[in-house]
Design a protein around this motif. Structure first.
Motif, mmCIF file in Angstrom:
data_model
loop_
_atom_site.group_PDB
_atom_site.id
_atom_site.type_symbol
_atom_site.label_atom_id
_atom_site.label_comp_id
_atom_site.label_asym_id
_atom_site.label_seq_id
_atom_site.Cartn_x
_atom_site.Cartn_y
_atom_site.Cartn_z
ATOM 1 N N UNK A 186 5.658 3.809 0.364
ATOM 2 C CA UNK A 186 5.304 2.709 -0.165
ATOM 3 C C UNK A 186 5.443 1.766 0.800
ATOM 4 N N UNK A 187 4.580 0.940 1.108
ATOM 5 C CA UNK A 187 4.870 0.174 2.331
ATOM 6 C C UNK A 187 4.274 -1.395 2.344
ATOM 7 N N UNK A 188 4.394 -2.386 2.908
ATOM 8 C CA UNK A 188 4.109 -3.860 2.989
ATOM 9 C C UNK A 188 3.673 -4.152 4.425
ATOM 10 N N UNK A 189 2.500 -4.755 4.570
ATOM 11 C CA UNK A 189 1.915 -5.253 5.746
ATOM 12 C C UNK A 189 1.840 -6.595 5.647
ATOM 13 N N UNK A 190 2.548 -7.527 6.404
ATOM 14 C CA UNK A 190 2.210 -9.033 6.458
ATOM 15 C C UNK A 190 0.763 -9.358 6.908
ATOM 16 N N UNK A 191 0.445 -10.573 6.406
ATOM 17 C CA UNK A 191 -0.708 -10.936 6.726
ATOM 18 C C UNK A 191 -1.165 -11.118 8.344
ATOM 19 N N UNK A 192 -2.427 -10.993 8.729
ATOM 20 C CA UNK A 192 -2.492 -10.841 10.075
ATOM 21 C C UNK A 192 -1.861 -10.106 10.823
ATOM 22 N N UNK A 193 -1.535 -8.977 10.669
ATOM 23 C CA UNK A 193 -0.937 -7.896 11.498
ATOM 24 C C UNK A 193 -1.320 -6.641 11.628
ATOM 25 N N UNK A 194 -0.802 -5.779 12.441
ATOM 26 C CA UNK A 194 -0.803 -4.572 12.958
ATOM 27 C C UNK A 194 0.358 -3.857 12.868
ATOM 28 N N UNK A 195 0.459 -2.675 12.053
ATOM 29 C CA UNK A 195 1.481 -1.735 12.043
ATOM 30 C C UNK A 195 1.164 -0.258 12.153
ATOM 31 N N UNK A 196 2.120 0.366 12.747
ATOM 32 C CA UNK A 196 1.711 1.797 13.007
ATOM 33 C C UNK A 196 3.052 2.894 12.384
ATOM 34 N N UNK A 197 2.707 3.697 11.657
ATOM 35 C CA UNK A 197 3.459 4.777 11.089
ATOM 36 C C UNK A 197 3.254 5.983 11.779
ATOM 37 N N UNK A 199 1.033 -1.093 -0.013
ATOM 38 C CA UNK A 199 0.171 0.069 -0.111
ATOM 39 C C UNK A 199 1.072 0.956 -0.096
ATOM 40 N N UNK A 200 0.197 2.274 -0.027
ATOM 41 C CA UNK A 200 0.834 3.666 -0.123
ATOM 42 C C UNK A 200 0.379 4.528 0.902
ATOM 43 N N UNK A 201 1.134 5.020 1.915
ATOM 44 C CA UNK A 201 0.662 5.843 2.843
ATOM 45 C C UNK A 201 0.954 7.285 2.362
ATOM 46 N N UNK A 202 -0.060 8.252 2.343
ATOM 47 C CA UNK A 202 0.460 9.655 1.870
ATOM 48 C C UNK A 202 -0.481 10.601 2.766
#
Length: 140
Positions: free
Chosen positions: A115-126, A105-108
């Protein structure tokens, strides 16, 4: 509720509830559910005084089928995200992927993007400083 017994209680109306932690009062076993860790993740970044800000998602599925059991999250939900402006003027964007596969995905924010990538079954914070993003935009 943070803690309940194996029957989803006690509570004041005698209905079955869920909690992040269940304690079997007979065996004294403690069951920590995944939402306990999700709550910890959110509370670490969406600190007191934070305010939600507009978050838009494009090109990702959105579930629109029949009602599902509480806590259901699957690939049909696509990428979920929420952004908050913290009192320290940092923006925290918390992203959730319930699918089995990773999602690109792209975070804008304005003219700034990554551009970022999040693994399956996960939470990420930017986490980024809103003042710095505004300064970069001013000098572009």
């Amino acid at each position: 509720n943070l803690f309940l017994d194996q029957n989803g209680g006690p509570n004041h109306v005698n209905n079955v509830c869920d909690a992040a932690i269940l304690v079997d009062t007979n065996t004294k076993e403690v069951y920590v559910h995944p939402q306990y860790y999700a709550m910890g993740h959110f509370s670490k970044y969406a600190i007191p005084g934070s305010r939600t800000i507009t978050t838009m998602k494009w090109h990702t599925p959105t579930y629109s089928g029949k009602d599902r059991p509480y806590g259901t999250c699957s690939a049909e939900d696509g990428l979920e995200a929420v952004a908050v402006l913290r009192p320290d003027n940092q923006v925290a964007v918390i992203v959730l992927n319930c699918a089995d596969n990773a999602i690109d995905f792209k975070l804008q924010d304005g003219d700034d993007a990554l551009h970022a990538n999040i693994p399956g079954h996960s939470i990420q914070t930017y986490l980024f400083d809103r003042n710095e993003a505004v300064k970069r935009q001013a000098f572009v």
